[in-house]
Design an enzyme around this catalytic site. Structure first.
Site, PDB file in Angstrom:
ATOM      1  CD  GLN A 105      39.156  44.816  46.188  1.00  0.00           C
ATOM      2  OE1 GLN A 105      40.360  44.945  45.965  1.00  0.00           O
ATOM      3  NE2 GLN A 105      38.232  45.126  45.293  1.00  0.00           N
ATOM      4  CE1 TYR A 108      33.117  41.803  34.665  1.00  0.00           C
ATOM      5  CE2 TYR A 108      31.759  43.761  35.007  1.00  0.00           C
ATOM      6  CZ  TYR A 108      32.396  42.884  34.153  1.00  0.00           C
ATOM      7  OH  TYR A 108      32.319  43.087  32.801  1.00  0.00           O
ATOM      8  CB  CYS A 122      42.178  47.042  39.396  1.00  0.00           C
ATOM      9  SG  CYS A 122      41.658  45.732  38.300  1.00  0.00           S
ATOM     10  CG  ASP A 166      35.404  45.929  41.594  1.00  0.00           C
ATOM     11  OD1 ASP A 166      36.414  46.233  40.944  1.00  0.00           O
ATOM     12  OD2 ASP A 166      35.443  45.571  42.783  1.00  0.00           O
ATOM     13  CD  GLU A 204      32.648  36.624  40.678  1.00  0.00           C
ATOM     14  OE1 GLU A 204      32.912  37.828  40.780  1.00  0.00           O
ATOM     15  OE2 GLU A 204      33.416  35.804  40.133  1.00  0.00           O
TER      16      GLU A 204
HETATM   17  N1  SAH Z   1      33.604  43.528  43.635  1.00  0.00           N
HETATM   18  C1  SAH Z   1      34.384  42.450  44.204  1.00  0.00           C
HETATM   19  C2  SAH Z   1      35.225  41.671  43.191  1.00  0.00           C
HETATM   20  C3  SAH Z   1      35.999  42.458  42.170  1.00  0.00           C
HETATM   21  S1  SAH Z   1      37.222  41.559  41.280  1.00  0.00           S
HETATM   22  C4  SAH Z   1      35.214  42.953  45.344  1.00  0.00           C
HETATM   23  O1  SAH Z   1      35.422  44.151  45.500  1.00  0.00           O
HETATM   24  O2  SAH Z   1      35.682  42.145  46.143  1.00  0.00           O
HETATM   25  C5  SAH Z   1      36.476  41.160  39.772  1.00  0.00           C
HETATM   26  C6  SAH Z   1      35.561  39.974  39.848  1.00  0.00           C
HETATM   27  O3  SAH Z   1      34.992  39.780  38.553  1.00  0.00           O
HETATM   28  C7  SAH Z   1      36.223  38.651  40.203  1.00  0.00           C
HETATM   29  O4  SAH Z   1      35.545  38.075  41.302  1.00  0.00           O
HETATM   30  C8  SAH Z   1      36.036  37.781  38.931  1.00  0.00           C
HETATM   31  O5  SAH Z   1      35.824  36.409  39.218  1.00  0.00           O
HETATM   32  C9  SAH Z   1      34.807  38.398  38.314  1.00  0.00           C
HETATM   33  N2  SAH Z   1      34.597  38.252  36.852  1.00  0.00           N
HETATM   34  C10 SAH Z   1      35.531  38.194  35.873  1.00  0.00           C
HETATM   35  N3  SAH Z   1      34.927  38.196  34.662  1.00  0.00           N
HETATM   36  C11 SAH Z   1      33.583  38.256  34.873  1.00  0.00           C
HETATM   37  C12 SAH Z   1      32.440  38.312  34.009  1.00  0.00           C
HETATM   38  N4  SAH Z   1      32.565  38.299  32.686  1.00  0.00           N
HETATM   39  N5  SAH Z   1      31.232  38.388  34.591  1.00  0.00           N
HETATM   40  C13 SAH Z   1      31.086  38.418  35.948  1.00  0.00           C
HETATM   41  N6  SAH Z   1      32.144  38.359  36.793  1.00  0.00           N
HETATM   42  C14 SAH Z   1      33.377  38.293  36.270  1.00  0.00           C
END
Ligand code: SAH
Length: 453
Positions: free
Chosen positions: A286, A315, A411, A384, A336
């Site tokens: 973030q 995610y 977001c 997320d 992830e």
């Molecule tokens: N929850 C974390 C990251 C959120 S950002 C935080 O707050 O820091 C969204 C994340 O989803 C990213 O790390 C991206 O790599 C991941 N992502 C994107 N598509 C995805 C999918 N289909 N399955 C799992 N993760 C995914």
């Protein structure tokens, strides 16, 4: 409809509304014209720049009456194009704009009429907050420039300072630019696919003072490598990690597959609350550390954990939310798609001596569906996702699995609203939504929703 205006025509208009990307809307006989830099309630003169079938664009020439929410800002190009589309609006006005955006998405797209939306949680100091910058590099008059692209173009505006980046990040980008200029490093030329330095990335751990610098080049090797590293160490005393990423392709994707540590650690560290995180060059983290704590506290509150729950964090990135949740849950399972992020997540669990969190690499929609098909269930599920929202297959698995609570961190209000509708149709009820301003001065809008089955 036939457009009632013509290209280049000048008009006197009243601005009525602001779109989700921060443009004001003026209507001429019902035909909407989008104009950057104006605000609802203002009147002014515009010139029509583009006429499409159902809508057009205009350029603001002169303002007659100003909004109470307008504030004066420097008129430099960097300010104009630095991704700070709302900087001419008072911070209070920005928060109102974001609240309205969430409300309207929920009613218009989600058909959720009576959901409670709280006022946006904003920052005390809504400037100089970003812990990361990633800027394209170009050349002008024989010197390197770096900064932002002009909208809808690949022309780079050289930027000394961004009002939304932490000073340490601004300084790091400037220093890399200076050093590489002095040593005659060539900027990448995307038209000819020649030259060396494509992007500079800097990330700063606000609580630890640790700095990471990443040089993204077209070529596997580049001249004066050791000298650049030495100069960086001497001019940036906080640097703890200097990383080289190689991107040989013709692409708009910033980073390539190969990442090498040139000097120092592979990661930098930062704290959110009392949880310590290792962050590597390729991992998502973030960008607003102050508001991240506010957001995660809200997510944790909505999860309502008592210590007995099995929780999924879909995610999960480097496990930030997962490790927050793990302190209050029986077990957390994070998923992830980026392998480096999952390595960081595992390392972060160890670093904080958290042994009730496990992590898996893969698509959330595949891994969680498989996990459920093997007979597993979660009590609480946190998602997320990136801007495009959740994959439909994941939403279907959630509806089948029926965790009692879903906490949706988003977001993008539009995809949040779309996904909440699907979950509501599957039997969930949205209890409330809390927007959090993670990105002051920009149109980006973060919100966390609490759903119960
Ligand atoms: N929850 C974390 C990251 C959120 S950002 C935080 O707050 O820091 C969204 C994340 O989803 C990213 O790390 C991206 O790599 C991941 N992502 C994107 N598509 C995805 C999918 N289909 N399955 C799992 N993760 C995914």
């Amino acid at each position: 409809m036939q457009a009632p205006v013509q290209k280049n025509q000048t008009l006197e208009v009243t601005f009525e509304d602001l779109t989700h990307d921060g443009n004001a809307v003026a209507k001429v006989e019902g035909y909407p014209l989008f104009v950057a830099g104006a605000l609802p309630g203002e009147t002014g003169r515009i010139q029509v720049t583009k006429v499409n079938k159902g809508y057009g664009f205009g350029r603001l020439i002169e303002l007659f009456e100003k909004s109470q929410h307008r504030i004066d800002v420097p008129a430099s190009e960097a300010h104009k194009y630095g991704g700070t589309q709302l900087q001419h609006i008072s911070y209070e006005g920005q928060l109102q704009f974001k609240e309205k955006q969430v409300r309207e998405a929920l009613t218009r797209i989600g058909k959720l009429e009576d959901v409670k939306v709280h006022p946006v949680l904003g920052m005390k100091e809504p400037w100089y907050y970003r812990n990361k910058a990633q800027v394209p590099v170009g050349e002008k008059d024989g010197k390197l420039i770096a900064g932002f692209f002009k909208p809808r173009s690949h022309e780079i505006v050289d930027t000394d300072e961004s009002i939304i980046q932490l000073p340490a990040v601004n300084e790091a980008i400037q220093t890399v630019k200076e050093i590489c200029s002095e040593l005659g490093i060539k900027a990448y030329d995307e038209t000819a696919h020649k030259g060396t330095l494509r992007h500079i990335m800097a990330r700063y751990g606000k609580t630890t003072g640790e700095l990471m610098v990443v040089l993204i080049t077209r070529t596997a090797d580049f001249p004066h490598k050791n000298q650049i590293v030495e100069e960086l160490i001497s001019r940036l005393p906080n640097v703890k990690s200097i990383v080289h990423n190689i991107n040989t392709k013709r692409t708009n994707v910033i980073m390539g597959e190969t990442t090498k540590v040139l000097w120092g650690n592979e990661v930098i560290y930062d704290y959110i609350g009392d949880v310590k995180f290792a962050i590597s060059a390729r991992s998502f983290y973030q960008v607003n550390p102050v508001q991240t704590k506010v957001l995660y506290d809200k997510a944790l509150q909505y999860a309502g954990l008592t210590g007995s729950e099995t929780v999924i964090d879909a995610y999960c990135g480097i496990g930030t939310i997962s490790l927050f949740l793990a302190q209050k849950a029986r077990h957390v399972f994070g998923v992830e798609i980026v392998p480096e992020a999952i390595e960081d997540a595992k390392r972060n669990a160890e670093l904080n001596e958290i042994d009730n969190a496990e992590f898996a690499v893969g698509k959330a929609e595949d891994i969680i569906t498989e996990w459920y098909n093997q007979g597993n269930k979660a009590d609480v599920l946190v998602v997320d996702p990136p801007r495009k929202g959740c994959d439909e297959a994941l939403l279907q698995t959630i509806i089948d699995m029926k965790p009692k609570k879903v906490v949706y961190v988003s977001c993008n209000p539009a995809t949040l609203a779309r996904d909440l509708r699907i979950l509501e149709d599957g039997g969930y009820k949205t209890v409330e939504v809390q927007p959090v301003d993670m990105f002051p001065q920009t149109t980006h809008c973060e919100a966390v929703a609490w759903l119960e089955f």
